[in-house]
Design a protein around this motif. Sequence first.
Motif, PDB file in Angstrom:
ATOM      1  N   ALA A  37       0.803  -1.221   0.000  1.00 26.47           N
ATOM      2  CA  ALA A  37       0.000   0.000   0.000  1.00 26.47           C
ATOM      3  C   ALA A  37       0.838   1.275   0.000  1.00 26.47           C
ATOM      4  O   ALA A  37       0.365   2.328  -0.411  1.00 26.47           O
ATOM      5  CB  ALA A  37      -0.949  -0.001   1.187  1.00 26.47           C
ATOM      6  N   SER A  38       2.082   1.187   0.486  1.00 24.24           N
ATOM      7  CA  SER A  38       2.895   2.408   0.531  1.00 24.24           C
ATOM      8  C   SER A  38       3.310   2.850  -0.866  1.00 24.24           C
ATOM      9  O   SER A  38       3.612   4.026  -1.099  1.00 24.24           O
ATOM     10  CB  SER A  38       4.134   2.192   1.400  1.00 24.24           C
ATOM     11  OG  SER A  38       4.936   1.174   0.837  1.00 24.24           O
ATOM     12  N   LYS A  84      -8.068   4.531   0.132  1.00 28.12           N
ATOM     13  CA  LYS A  84      -7.768   5.838   0.719  1.00 28.12           C
ATOM     14  C   LYS A  84      -8.714   6.907   0.179  1.00 28.12           C
ATOM     15  O   LYS A  84      -8.379   8.084   0.152  1.00 28.12           O
ATOM     16  CB  LYS A  84      -6.313   6.211   0.431  1.00 28.12           C
ATOM     17  CG  LYS A  84      -5.348   5.337   1.207  1.00 28.12           C
ATOM     18  CD  LYS A  84      -3.912   5.687   0.961  1.00 28.12           C
ATOM     19  CE  LYS A  84      -3.024   4.754   1.787  1.00 28.12           C
ATOM     20  NZ  LYS A  84      -1.629   4.798   1.377  1.00 28.12           N
ATOM     21  N   ARG A  87     -11.310   8.408  -5.966  1.00 27.78           N
ATOM     22  CA  ARG A  87     -12.529   8.395  -6.775  1.00 27.78           C
ATOM     23  C   ARG A  87     -12.217   8.287  -8.270  1.00 27.78           C
ATOM     24  O   ARG A  87     -13.131   8.241  -9.079  1.00 27.78           O
ATOM     25  CB  ARG A  87     -13.327   9.673  -6.515  1.00 27.78           C
ATOM     26  CG  ARG A  87     -13.827   9.796  -5.076  1.00 27.78           C
ATOM     27  CD  ARG A  87     -14.506  11.136  -4.814  1.00 27.78           C
ATOM     28  NE  ARG A  87     -14.747  11.330  -3.397  1.00 27.78           N
ATOM     29  CZ  ARG A  87     -15.922  11.085  -2.796  1.00 27.78           C
ATOM     30  NH1 ARG A  87     -16.950  10.664  -3.499  1.00 27.78           N
ATOM     31  NH2 ARG A  87     -16.057  11.269  -1.495  1.00 27.78           N
ATOM     32  N   ASN A 110      -2.999  14.553  -5.668  1.00 30.50           N
ATOM     33  CA  ASN A 110      -1.588  14.730  -6.000  1.00 30.50           C
ATOM     34  C   ASN A 110      -0.691  14.313  -4.851  1.00 30.50           C
ATOM     35  O   ASN A 110      -0.941  14.640  -3.699  1.00 30.50           O
ATOM     36  CB  ASN A 110      -1.305  16.225  -6.280  1.00 30.50           C
ATOM     37  CG  ASN A 110      -1.682  16.623  -7.669  1.00 30.50           C
ATOM     38  OD1 ASN A 110      -2.025  15.779  -8.490  1.00 30.50           O
ATOM     39  ND2 ASN A 110      -1.623  17.903  -7.954  1.00 30.50           N
ATOM     40  N   ARG A 111       0.325  13.572  -5.155  1.00 29.53           N
ATOM     41  CA  ARG A 111       1.387  13.347  -4.182  1.00 29.53           C
ATOM     42  C   ARG A 111       2.629  12.948  -4.954  1.00 29.53           C
ATOM     43  O   ARG A 111       2.554  12.543  -6.120  1.00 29.53           O
ATOM     44  CB  ARG A 111       1.026  12.295  -3.146  1.00 29.53           C
ATOM     45  CG  ARG A 111       0.727  10.914  -3.688  1.00 29.53           C
ATOM     46  CD  ARG A 111       0.542   9.906  -2.576  1.00 29.53           C
ATOM     47  NE  ARG A 111       1.790   9.691  -1.833  1.00 29.53           N
ATOM     48  CZ  ARG A 111       1.989   8.682  -1.014  1.00 29.53           C
ATOM     49  NH1 ARG A 111       1.031   7.813  -0.785  1.00 29.53           N
ATOM     50  NH2 ARG A 111       3.126   8.541  -0.366  1.00 29.53           N
ATOM     51  N   ARG A 112       3.778  13.058  -4.281  1.00 33.01           N
ATOM     52  CA  ARG A 112       5.033  12.700  -4.921  1.00 33.01           C
ATOM     53  C   ARG A 112       4.943  11.257  -5.418  1.00 33.01           C
ATOM     54  O   ARG A 112       4.527  10.377  -4.679  1.00 33.01           O
ATOM     55  CB  ARG A 112       6.178  12.822  -3.914  1.00 33.01           C
ATOM     56  CG  ARG A 112       7.550  12.748  -4.539  1.00 33.01           C
ATOM     57  CD  ARG A 112       8.608  12.480  -3.483  1.00 33.01           C
ATOM     58  NE  ARG A 112       8.573  13.435  -2.397  1.00 33.01           N
ATOM     59  CZ  ARG A 112       9.424  14.449  -2.278  1.00 33.01           C
ATOM     60  NH1 ARG A 112      10.345  14.654  -3.203  1.00 33.01           N
ATOM     61  NH2 ARG A 112       9.366  15.255  -1.261  1.00 33.01           N
ATOM     62  N   GLY A 113       5.319  11.056  -6.640  1.00 35.50           N
ATOM     63  CA  GLY A 113       5.309   9.714  -7.196  1.00 35.50           C
ATOM     64  C   GLY A 113       4.028   9.332  -7.894  1.00 35.50           C
ATOM     65  O   GLY A 113       3.955   8.261  -8.505  1.00 35.50           O
ATOM     66  N   PRO A 120      -6.532  18.000 -18.304  1.00 43.50           N
ATOM     67  CA  PRO A 120      -7.616  18.978 -18.152  1.00 43.50           C
ATOM     68  C   PRO A 120      -8.668  18.894 -19.263  1.00 43.50           C
ATOM     69  O   PRO A 120      -9.854  19.132 -19.000  1.00 43.50           O
ATOM     70  CB  PRO A 120      -6.876  20.321 -18.199  1.00 43.50           C
ATOM     71  CG  PRO A 120      -5.517  20.021 -17.690  1.00 43.50           C
ATOM     72  CD  PRO A 120      -5.206  18.636 -18.170  1.00 43.50           C
ATOM     73  N   ASP A 138     -13.316  21.030 -10.631  1.00 44.13           N
ATOM     74  CA  ASP A 138     -12.323  21.946 -10.061  1.00 44.13           C
ATOM     75  C   ASP A 138     -11.423  21.218  -9.059  1.00 44.13           C
ATOM     76  O   ASP A 138     -10.206  21.435  -9.019  1.00 44.13           O
ATOM     77  CB  ASP A 138     -13.035  23.119  -9.378  1.00 44.13           C
ATOM     78  CG  ASP A 138     -12.063  24.194  -8.931  1.00 44.13           C
ATOM     79  OD1 ASP A 138     -11.722  24.236  -7.736  1.00 44.13           O
ATOM     80  OD2 ASP A 138     -11.620  24.986  -9.790  1.00 44.13           O
ATOM     81  N   LYS A 139     -12.003  20.356  -8.253  1.00 40.11           N
ATOM     82  CA  LYS A 139     -11.204  19.615  -7.269  1.00 40.11           C
ATOM     83  C   LYS A 139     -10.220  18.675  -7.969  1.00 40.11           C
ATOM     84  O   LYS A 139      -9.096  18.488  -7.504  1.00 40.11           O
ATOM     85  CB  LYS A 139     -12.106  18.843  -6.312  1.00 40.11           C
ATOM     86  CG  LYS A 139     -12.865  19.746  -5.323  1.00 40.11           C
ATOM     87  CD  LYS A 139     -13.854  18.971  -4.478  1.00 40.11           C
ATOM     88  CE  LYS A 139     -14.492  19.852  -3.409  1.00 40.11           C
ATOM     89  NZ  LYS A 139     -15.360  20.899  -3.965  1.00 40.11           N
ATOM     90  N   ARG A 141      -8.873  19.186 -10.951  1.00 36.40           N
ATOM     91  CA  ARG A 141      -7.825  20.019 -11.560  1.00 36.40           C
ATOM     92  C   ARG A 141      -6.887  20.592 -10.508  1.00 36.40           C
ATOM     93  O   ARG A 141      -5.708  20.837 -10.782  1.00 36.40           O
ATOM     94  CB  ARG A 141      -8.452  21.121 -12.399  1.00 36.40           C
ATOM     95  CG  ARG A 141      -9.160  20.553 -13.618  1.00 36.40           C
ATOM     96  CD  ARG A 141      -9.836  21.590 -14.454  1.00 36.40           C
ATOM     97  NE  ARG A 141      -8.915  22.145 -15.449  1.00 36.40           N
ATOM     98  CZ  ARG A 141      -9.310  22.752 -16.560  1.00 36.40           C
ATOM     99  NH1 ARG A 141     -10.596  22.898 -16.800  1.00 36.40           N
ATOM    100  NH2 ARG A 141      -8.432  23.253 -17.411  1.00 36.40           N
ATOM    101  N   ARG A 142      -7.407  20.836  -9.304  1.00 36.99           N
ATOM    102  CA  ARG A 142      -6.543  21.317  -8.216  1.00 36.99           C
ATOM    103  C   ARG A 142      -5.794  20.181  -7.547  1.00 36.99           C
ATOM    104  O   ARG A 142      -5.021  20.403  -6.621  1.00 36.99           O
ATOM    105  CB  ARG A 142      -7.370  22.069  -7.170  1.00 36.99           C
ATOM    106  CG  ARG A 142      -7.819  23.451  -7.621  1.00 36.99           C
ATOM    107  CD  ARG A 142      -8.443  24.244  -6.477  1.00 36.99           C
ATOM    108  NE  ARG A 142      -9.743  23.759  -6.095  1.00 36.99           N
ATOM    109  CZ  ARG A 142     -10.097  23.423  -4.857  1.00 36.99           C
ATOM    110  NH1 ARG A 142      -9.244  23.507  -3.867  1.00 36.99           N
ATOM    111  NH2 ARG A 142     -11.324  23.001  -4.604  1.00 36.99           N
ATOM    112  N   ARG A 144      -7.069  17.768  -5.721  1.00 43.36           N
ATOM    113  CA  ARG A 144      -7.602  17.488  -4.381  1.00 43.36           C
ATOM    114  C   ARG A 144      -8.300  16.149  -4.313  1.00 43.36           C
ATOM    115  O   ARG A 144      -8.537  15.622  -3.222  1.00 43.36           O
ATOM    116  CB  ARG A 144      -8.597  18.580  -3.962  1.00 43.36           C
ATOM    117  CG  ARG A 144      -7.959  19.948  -3.845  1.00 43.36           C
ATOM    118  CD  ARG A 144      -6.946  19.986  -2.744  1.00 43.36           C
ATOM    119  NE  ARG A 144      -6.316  21.296  -2.631  1.00 43.36           N
ATOM    120  CZ  ARG A 144      -5.343  21.565  -1.789  1.00 43.36           C
ATOM    121  NH1 ARG A 144      -4.869  20.635  -0.993  1.00 43.36           N
ATOM    122  NH2 ARG A 144      -4.826  22.776  -1.747  1.00 43.36           N
ATOM    123  N   ILE A 145      -8.732  15.616  -5.447  1.00 43.17           N
ATOM    124  CA  ILE A 145      -9.316  14.265  -5.482  1.00 43.17           C
ATOM    125  C   ILE A 145      -8.770  13.513  -6.677  1.00 43.17           C
ATOM    126  O   ILE A 145      -8.143  14.119  -7.547  1.00 43.17           O
ATOM    127  CB  ILE A 145     -10.857  14.269  -5.534  1.00 43.17           C
ATOM    128  CG1 ILE A 145     -11.366  14.983  -6.789  1.00 43.17           C
ATOM    129  CG2 ILE A 145     -11.446  14.897  -4.304  1.00 43.17           C
ATOM    130  CD1 ILE A 145     -12.862  14.853  -6.968  1.00 43.17           C
TER     131      ILE A 145
END
Lengths: 145, 405
Positions: A37-38, A84, A87, A110-113, A120, A138-139, A141-142, A144-145
């Motif tokens: 999972a990591s 986690k 979606r 978004n996260r590293r890796g 878009p 919007d979420k 594109r930002r 956030r999901i």
Amino acid sequence: MKRTCHYVRSNGTAQYYLACDENEYLCHPHHRMPSKASTKSQWAISRPEECHTYCQASLPTPSGDGSGGLWYISVGAERVLGTKGERLAYFEIPGDGEAVPRHGYPVGPNRRGTPHRPDPVLVESWQRSGRIARHVADKIRRGRI
Amino acid sequence: MNSILKSIRIRLPGEWVDAWLYKETAVFWSPDGFLYYLPLREIRAAIERIAGRHVAVVADYLVFRNDWKQSKQFSDLLTFVPNLRDSLLSVFEGDSLTIEVEGVDQRLSRSAPHVGYILDTAVYGNRVYSAGESGLFETEFNPQFPESENPTIEVVDNEVLAVIANGGRAAFSCGEAGLRTRSIEFGFGKVWWDNLAKVGTVDDYSIDTSFSTLDLLNYTGDAAPHFLRARTRWEDPSGSAQYRQRIVVDYDQPLEMIGAIRKALNSNHRIAMSGEVVTDSLETGLKVIGNSNYHLLVSDNGRHSVINISALSDSKPARLYRNRGFREEKMGSGLVSNAISTQTVTSGFLLEGFDSTGLITERGTYVVIDEPRVRLRAFPRSRRHHDCFVAIGDNFVELVGYIEV
């Protein structure tokens, strides 16, 4: 779309399905292993449902973004696909001549890796078609999901 | 006794992507990147016209003048004169009051538009930053001279996910291109876009960033953000600045926080941040959900706590310690666990959820808006709007204020 995807065979912990688009789909075991999972996102839905999310990304019109893969998001992004809270799902499509079956995994914020984020243009098309609302687009594109 | 949150929503029509409350002016961005503005006094006058003077006074305290709301005088009135408190809050039929404001029109500024989709904005020192998929752009907007024509200057041309500005510096998250900063050239008496400072990189990956006073928290998607301590100097007032202010000169190397956070959760002492690297923290269930200034909101296997950052003395390492004001039993688990971002408000933490907006204070956790919103914006360094926020809806923007009773 009539659902025809079904289980075909196993190879150890890997399960193969015949998808609705008549391509072979692999439920890759790495995305159902808590020990991984990591580094690998984990599906929260069953294997048959995992395959059918690929089918919905592939039919009736492939929801690709030019990267070579396909994306899936449920209507309204209501469905949580990953352990986690992811979606989105991304499916890698092999190139011509590659013997690797199709497989996919949940994609979160978004996260590293993070290997992929939906383009878009694809997100805009989901919003224009009414599949997702403006706040979801919007979420995404930002990141956030 | 449990507290109740009363909230007021001042709703203005229009499709906007972001908005700020700045120097008695509401500033808006349209989907095509143009900057609009509207004096707050006009919104306030419209509220009085539509909903009456009593509602306008409530809006004063909750939205337009949070400095009044935070005053001891106001707190004493509500606490020791309950008849006055009850009368003031009688405008609320339930817990929320929405005022649909009509008859006001946002005006188009003469700043050149942002190019492309806007992902984040920042307003500071009459500088306006807009970040997006096509880069980071800077323009000027002075509410005292809103008709001034200003160019929009490209700062960087790579995707920028987030931008913040304070202490004479802008910091912006560029994903794989890192966390980057640039000092702000205010250009008093000069053309400000001449001789702009160079952009520097202070961390190698960034998806979001936030201030902890003037220090930076750099979010990478890992269990905890990196902490970058600011090196500062005092600057005398110049231009429109009335007071001496601290200016960021540079940042120290990023420090890992997760080791110190874990120790602080289980200690009554202040734990120095040593930068200890802890692997697989996400898999231990420990994660920083977000921050409100120097308060970190931490989830440890579903249990929520607040950890404070103390970095006041330049001669001592930054330290972390458990905040006893925010009690775990007061933090509603669902709202906190499902938060996708946090912002700083004076009362505590503003939480962005997938389809709701929440608030955590020392007295409780509240759902402020039980519907999805496109975006939220808080103004923690504003003198008058530090405890309210703006919420962008599909075809409206809301100025949202609240009070616990």
